[in-house]
Design a protein around this motif. Structure first.
Motif, PDB file in Angstrom:
ATOM      1  N   ILE A  31       0.832  -1.205   0.000  1.00  0.00           N
ATOM      2  CA  ILE A  31       0.000   0.000   0.000  1.00  0.00           C
ATOM      3  C   ILE A  31       0.866   1.255   0.000  1.00  0.00           C
ATOM      4  CG2 ILE A  31      -1.659   1.335   1.363  1.00  0.00           C
ATOM      5  CD1 ILE A  31      -2.849  -1.309   2.274  1.00  0.00           C
ATOM      6  N   ARG A  32       1.933   1.255   0.808  1.00  0.00           N
ATOM      7  CA  ARG A  32       2.808   2.420   0.865  1.00  0.00           C
ATOM      8  C   ARG A  32       3.527   2.642  -0.467  1.00  0.00           C
ATOM      9  NH1 ARG A  32       5.454   1.614   6.927  1.00  0.00           N
ATOM     10  NH2 ARG A  32       3.753   2.659   8.071  1.00  0.00           N
ATOM     11  N   ALA A  33       3.978   1.557  -1.093  1.00  0.00           N
ATOM     12  CA  ALA A  33       4.656   1.691  -2.384  1.00  0.00           C
ATOM     13  C   ALA A  33       3.706   2.234  -3.444  1.00  0.00           C
ATOM     14  CB  ALA A  33       5.223   0.337  -2.810  1.00  0.00           C
ATOM     15  N   LYS A  36       2.958   5.923  -2.699  1.00  0.00           N
ATOM     16  CA  LYS A  36       4.103   6.763  -3.057  1.00  0.00           C
ATOM     17  C   LYS A  36       4.179   6.959  -4.560  1.00  0.00           C
ATOM     18  CE  LYS A  36       9.090   7.213  -2.354  1.00  0.00           C
ATOM     19  NZ  LYS A  36      10.305   6.570  -1.761  1.00  0.00           N
ATOM     20  N   LYS A  37       3.878   5.902  -5.309  1.00  0.00           N
ATOM     21  CA  LYS A  37       3.924   5.977  -6.765  1.00  0.00           C
ATOM     22  C   LYS A  37       2.860   6.930  -7.288  1.00  0.00           C
ATOM     23  CE  LYS A  37       3.838   3.042 -10.889  1.00  0.00           C
ATOM     24  NZ  LYS A  37       3.696   1.648 -11.395  1.00  0.00           N
ATOM     25  N   ARG A  38       1.669   6.903  -6.666  1.00  0.00           N
ATOM     26  CA  ARG A  38       0.562   7.752  -7.107  1.00  0.00           C
ATOM     27  C   ARG A  38       0.514   9.090  -6.367  1.00  0.00           C
ATOM     28  NH1 ARG A  38      -4.695   3.785  -7.937  1.00  0.00           N
ATOM     29  NH2 ARG A  38      -3.732   2.333  -9.418  1.00  0.00           N
ATOM     30  N   LYS A  39       1.467   9.291  -5.452  1.00  0.00           N
ATOM     31  CA  LYS A  39       1.557  10.522  -4.665  1.00  0.00           C
ATOM     32  C   LYS A  39       0.272  10.773  -3.879  1.00  0.00           C
ATOM     33  CE  LYS A  39       4.883  12.702  -7.767  1.00  0.00           C
ATOM     34  NZ  LYS A  39       5.205  13.886  -8.612  1.00  0.00           N
ATOM     35  N   LEU A  40      -0.193   9.717  -3.190  1.00  0.00           N
ATOM     36  CA  LEU A  40      -1.396   9.804  -2.365  1.00  0.00           C
ATOM     37  C   LEU A  40      -1.035   9.567  -0.909  1.00  0.00           C
ATOM     38  CD1 LEU A  40      -3.849   7.714  -4.596  1.00  0.00           C
ATOM     39  CD2 LEU A  40      -3.692  10.203  -4.465  1.00  0.00           C
ATOM     40  N   ASP A  41      -1.860  10.103  -0.004  1.00  0.00           N
ATOM     41  CA  ASP A  41      -1.672   9.887   1.431  1.00  0.00           C
ATOM     42  C   ASP A  41      -2.578   8.747   1.882  1.00  0.00           C
ATOM     43  OD1 ASP A  41      -1.209   9.959   4.102  1.00  0.00           O
ATOM     44  OD2 ASP A  41      -1.867  12.019   4.430  1.00  0.00           O
ATOM     45  N   LYS A  42      -1.987   7.566   2.102  1.00  0.00           N
ATOM     46  CA  LYS A  42      -2.753   6.386   2.502  1.00  0.00           C
ATOM     47  C   LYS A  42      -2.420   5.944   3.929  1.00  0.00           C
ATOM     48  CE  LYS A  42      -5.023   5.646  -1.339  1.00  0.00           C
ATOM     49  NZ  LYS A  42      -6.494   5.687  -1.379  1.00  0.00           N
ATOM     50  N   ARG A  43      -1.939   6.881   4.755  1.00  0.00           N
ATOM     51  CA  ARG A  43      -1.586   6.503   6.116  1.00  0.00           C
ATOM     52  C   ARG A  43      -2.803   6.032   6.910  1.00  0.00           C
ATOM     53  NH1 ARG A  43       1.605  11.728   8.072  1.00  0.00           N
ATOM     54  NH2 ARG A  43      -0.117  12.644   6.903  1.00  0.00           N
ATOM     55  N   TYR A  44      -3.966   6.628   6.636  1.00  0.00           N
ATOM     56  CA  TYR A  44      -5.169   6.201   7.345  1.00  0.00           C
ATOM     57  C   TYR A  44      -5.520   4.757   7.008  1.00  0.00           C
ATOM     58  CZ  TYR A  44      -7.754   6.782   2.959  1.00  0.00           C
ATOM     59  OH  TYR A  44      -8.198   6.665   1.678  1.00  0.00           O
ATOM     60  N   LEU A  45      -5.324   4.356   5.738  1.00  0.00           N
ATOM     61  CA  LEU A  45      -5.605   2.982   5.328  1.00  0.00           C
ATOM     62  C   LEU A  45      -4.614   2.024   5.972  1.00  0.00           C
ATOM     63  CD1 LEU A  45      -7.264   1.058   3.589  1.00  0.00           C
ATOM     64  CD2 LEU A  45      -5.730   1.538   1.677  1.00  0.00           C
ATOM     65  N   VAL A  46      -3.345   2.402   6.031  1.00  0.00           N
ATOM     66  CA  VAL A  46      -2.321   1.569   6.677  1.00  0.00           C
ATOM     67  C   VAL A  46      -2.659   1.363   8.145  1.00  0.00           C
ATOM     68  CG1 VAL A  46       0.095   1.483   7.395  1.00  0.00           C
ATOM     69  CG2 VAL A  46      -0.483   2.180   5.069  1.00  0.00           C
ATOM     70  N   SER A  47      -3.067   2.439   8.811  1.00  0.00           N
ATOM     71  CA  SER A  47      -3.411   2.352  10.231  1.00  0.00           C
ATOM     72  C   SER A  47      -4.609   1.434  10.446  1.00  0.00           C
ATOM     73  CB  SER A  47      -3.712   3.751  10.783  1.00  0.00           C
ATOM     74  OG  SER A  47      -4.069   3.698  12.141  1.00  0.00           O
ATOM     75  N   HIS A  48      -5.647   1.539   9.606  1.00  0.00           N
ATOM     76  CA  HIS A  48      -6.834   0.693   9.746  1.00  0.00           C
ATOM     77  C   HIS A  48      -6.493  -0.777   9.505  1.00  0.00           C
ATOM     78  CE1 HIS A  48      -9.077   4.170  10.364  1.00  0.00           C
ATOM     79  NE2 HIS A  48      -9.493   4.440   9.129  1.00  0.00           N
ATOM     80  N   ILE A  49      -5.637  -1.045   8.524  1.00  0.00           N
ATOM     81  CA  ILE A  49      -5.252  -2.434   8.233  1.00  0.00           C
ATOM     82  C   ILE A  49      -4.487  -3.033   9.404  1.00  0.00           C
ATOM     83  CG2 ILE A  49      -3.722  -3.839   6.792  1.00  0.00           C
ATOM     84  CD1 ILE A  49      -4.586  -2.149   4.417  1.00  0.00           C
ATOM     85  N   SER A 122      -0.189  10.710  12.479  1.00  0.00           N
ATOM     86  CA  SER A 122       0.434   9.813  11.501  1.00  0.00           C
ATOM     87  C   SER A 122      -0.002   8.364  11.688  1.00  0.00           C
ATOM     88  CB  SER A 122       1.963   9.898  11.586  1.00  0.00           C
ATOM     89  OG  SER A 122       2.420   9.468  12.858  1.00  0.00           O
ATOM     90  N   ALA A 123      -0.468   8.003  12.887  1.00  0.00           N
ATOM     91  CA  ALA A 123      -0.904   6.622  13.133  1.00  0.00           C
ATOM     92  C   ALA A 123      -1.679   6.550  14.445  1.00  0.00           C
ATOM     93  CB  ALA A 123       0.289   5.671  13.182  1.00  0.00           C
ATOM     94  N   THR A 124      -2.582   5.573  14.534  1.00  0.00           N
ATOM     95  CA  THR A 124      -3.287   5.282  15.785  1.00  0.00           C
ATOM     96  C   THR A 124      -3.320   3.776  15.974  1.00  0.00           C
ATOM     97  OG1 THR A 124      -5.436   5.244  14.650  1.00  0.00           O
ATOM     98  CG2 THR A 124      -4.763   7.331  15.637  1.00  0.00           C
ATOM     99  N   ASP A 125      -3.237   3.334  17.209  1.00  0.00           N
ATOM    100  CA  ASP A 125      -3.395   1.919  17.517  1.00  0.00           C
ATOM    101  C   ASP A 125      -4.137   1.784  18.833  1.00  0.00           C
ATOM    102  OD1 ASP A 125      -1.483   2.225  19.615  1.00  0.00           O
ATOM    103  OD2 ASP A 125       0.155   1.895  18.206  1.00  0.00           O
ATOM    104  N   TRP A 126      -4.172   0.588  19.394  1.00  0.00           N
ATOM    105  CA  TRP A 126      -4.968   0.355  20.594  1.00  0.00           C
ATOM    106  C   TRP A 126      -4.464   1.138  21.803  1.00  0.00           C
ATOM    107  CZ3 TRP A 126      -6.723  -5.428  21.111  1.00  0.00           C
ATOM    108  CH2 TRP A 126      -7.389  -5.808  19.932  1.00  0.00           C
TER     109      TRP A 126
END
Length: 273
Positions: A31-33, A36-49, A122-126
């Motif tokens: 997802i991060r790669a 980065k290639k599409r120049k999008l901010d997917k940190r929320y998706l990474v955190s949810h996964i 930048s991130a959330t967890d339990w």
């Protein structure tokens, strides 16, 4: 064969944990790669996964070891109160995580202020929320990382400053002595200030309207505002408010300060003569 598998639950648990961690690692990396290639901010998706895989892993392990956990819980029933007290902060952090998930006061990438701390989420967890610290004086990242326990997000006010990421109502003051009457050049200063803001006026106006509709309040902008006041010790202060791109706020402040001081000393030269 089935009995053999049951008798080796510890080995199976280790394998399940290893597989879950590998899936999480490769999925996050993919997802991060792609982001980065599409120049999008997917940190929320990474955190949810990450949170979903961790939650699923815990549920699987709890169900797998349910019988042993039940027996263990019964054996330590007398110490239950002590265990709850010892893990009180940890439990509060988990409750805080569910509070964040249910109320959604912010998303990954938002600028927030919790108590005296300000940063981009930048991130959330339990257990915690991770912020990249932002200095509100110049709207720049300090390079520091803040780890806020989730229980603090229940007991402390949360200010969502996300609209500051693009445009900001920037306020600053210029203080001088009382030797010059600032009203002699205040109109010229207003014209120079307006000239510095003309290039982004249309965009600022639209963004200002968007913020007002979302917040349902009237905010300053997009016209610059200047007023003259006096300090507690009698010095003259020129208060200036501009609605400008966040990343240019300090630059425009310096330009307006330069213009103000130039006009000030021109008037002072006339007084001396």
């Amino acid at each position: 064969m089935f009995e053999m598998i049951i008798n080796h639950r510890l080995t199976i648990s280790v394998i399940v944990i290893a597989v879950a961690l590998l899936i999480k690692y490769f999925l996050v990396k993919f997802i991060r790669a792609r982001a980065k290639k599409r120049k999008l901010d997917k940190r929320y998706l990474v955190s949810h996964i990450k949170n979903f895989i961790n939650f699923t892993l815990v549920i699987v392990l709890l169900s797998f070891w349910a019988h042993e956990i039940q027996n263990f819980a019964l054996s330590i029933a007398a110490f239950a109160v002590a265990i709850v007290l010892a893990t009180r902060e940890f439990i509060q952090c988990i409750i805080g995580f569910f509070y964040l998930m249910s109320t959604r006061p912010f998303r990954i990438g938002d600028w927030i202020q919790v108590g005296e701390y300000t940063g981009e989420v930048s991130a959330t967890d339990w257990i915690k929320s991770t912020l990249l610290e932002v200095n509100l004086k110049d709207y720049r990242f300090t390079g520091k990382t803040l780890f806020i326990p989730n229980n603090k997000l229940i007991t402390s006010p949360i200010k969502n400053l996300n609209f500051l990421k693009r445009y900001v109502s920037h306020h600053f003051a210029i203080t001088r002595d009382e030797d010059v009457n600032p009203y002699l050049f205040i109109d010229a200063l207003k014209e120079k200030t307006k000239a510095h803001c003309d290039e982004f006026y249309d965009v600022a106006s639209r963004y200002n309207q968007i913020i007002e509709r979302r917040l349902d309040v009237k905010i300053h902008g997009p016209e610059p505002h200047i007023e003259v006041v006096t300090s507690e010790i009698g010095h003259t202060q020129i208060h200036i408010s501009i609605f400008c791109p966040t990343d240019r706020a300090v630059e425009i402040e310096q330009k307006i300060t330069k213009d103000c001081l130039q006009l000030w000393f021109e008037e002072l030269a006339k007084v001396i003569k």
